[in-house]
Design a protein around this motif. Structure first.
Motif: not given
Length: 362
Positions: A44-48, A70-73, A114-122, A186-189
């Protein structure tokens, strides 16, 4: 007879917030009952937290519920448009109301998101999709009005949402006819800021046509929705005025008042009284004046004997007319009180017996 091993089935079924519709307890129940099949919860869902579903984010009935995932978008707006309603003037180009969770903006004015997430992702992207808020028009796609479309010659002239960032794509879903703007992150931000604008008004006929609008922002990875944030949107020529009107209307509805209470009510004036809101001088505060009587609201009602005064004036005019009846006729039908009779000179009297010799004699 050997015991059969349960078969592992991969099911695709999700609810509105992206979590699996089947719980682990249900699998344990199937196992205890000796069922020959079980559900794989990892499908049903991946790791993110990506939702593995065949339902597109631009379907006929897109979901508008907020889902951080899970990324707290989340989405943040600049501080200069988040002011209180008292500080907002009618000349502002863009403003945001916390009480309404709504953006009020002029046409073709840039707004910083401004779009924000809680951890680095790509590999993330944000899809901006305009959706009608009411259930009556939810399935209708939001497009620009024909008038504003005719002013552009670009390929995406039907799209309302515009963005000048690098790699922006304007998507057109052929199955649902929905138009969306896809912004790659952008990746890893953990945060990424972009300027967006809107190329049509909420009052345009043939387009939005005064219908309530929502800006649905979905965080996606490989066409899978992993976050969602919906914000109210109104595009007008005077955002400050529209915000104050809607906040005043919402406050009135919360108090249980009707829309008529927003209008100015006429004063309660009787035949012999009229309501006057004024500050009473100090020299009259201690006097027992019957004409100045404060009520519970602090409004002083001044009694005016209108009828008696009108009757007195009418009697005075009648008496003056009778006493000066001769002057009334001598003045050519006009009455002048207390004016002596006019003396007519014999030189000004016209001789009717004389025959006119020119036009000036008439």
């Amino acid at each position: 007879m050997s015991e059969e091993k349960p078969v592992l089935l991969r099911a695709i079924s999700t609810n509105s917030n992206g979590s699996s519709a089947f719980s682990q307890e249900y699998n344990e129940f199937l196992k205890s009952e000796g069922a020959a099949c079980m559900f794989d919860m990892n499908c049903f869902s991946s790791d993110d937290g990506a939702v593995s579903t065949d339902i597109s984010a631009t379907g006929k009935t897109p979901c508008l519920d907020d889902y951080p995932g899970k990324l707290d978008f989340r989405i943040e707006l600049s501080d200069d448009i988040r002011g209180e309603a008292e500080t907002v003037t009618s000349k502002v180009n863009c403003t945001y109301s916390d009480a309404l969770d709504k953006i009020f903006i002029k046409k073709n004015v840039l707004c910083l998101l401004t779009f924000k997430v809680n951890r680095l992702s790509s590999g993330l992207q944000v899809r901006l999709l305009p959706v009608f808020e009411s259930s009556e028009h939810l399935e209708c796609s939001v497009v620009r009005c024909p008038f504003h479309q005719s002013q552009d010659v670009i390929a995406h002239r039907r799209h309302i949402i515009r963005c000048n960032s690098v790699g922006v794509a304007y998507d057109d879903d052929e199955s649902s006819s929905r138009l969306s703007t896809v912004i790659p992150l952008q990746d890893n931000v953990t945060e990424s800021s972009h300027f967006v604008s809107f190329a049509c008004l909420s009052t345009c006929t043939g387009g939005i046509n005064r219908r309530a609008l929502k800006l649905c922002c979905t965080l996606e990875r490989k066409q899978n929705v992993i976050g969602r944030r919906s914000i109210g949107l109104k595009i007008s020529t005077c955002p400050g005025r529209e915000r104050k009107n809607e906040e005043r209307k919402m406050a009135c509805e919360n108090r249980g008042d009707s829309a008529q209470s927003l209008k100015r009510r006429p004063p309660n004036v009787s035949n012999h009284q009229m309501s006057v809101r004024a500050k009473i001088p100090k020299q009259f505060e201690d006097n027992n004046n019957e004409d100045l009587q404060p009520d519970s609201d602090g409004v002083y009602r001044i009694k005016i004997e209108v009828t008696d005064e009108l009757l007195a004036r009418h009697a005075y005019l009648q008496k003056a007319l009778i006493e000066n009846a001769d002057n009334y006729h001598s003045t050519g039908g006009y009455f002048f009180a207390n004016r002596p009779p006019r003396t007519v000179s014999t030189s000004t009297v016209r001789d009717e017996s004389r025959t006119p010799t020119s036009v000036m004699d008439f």
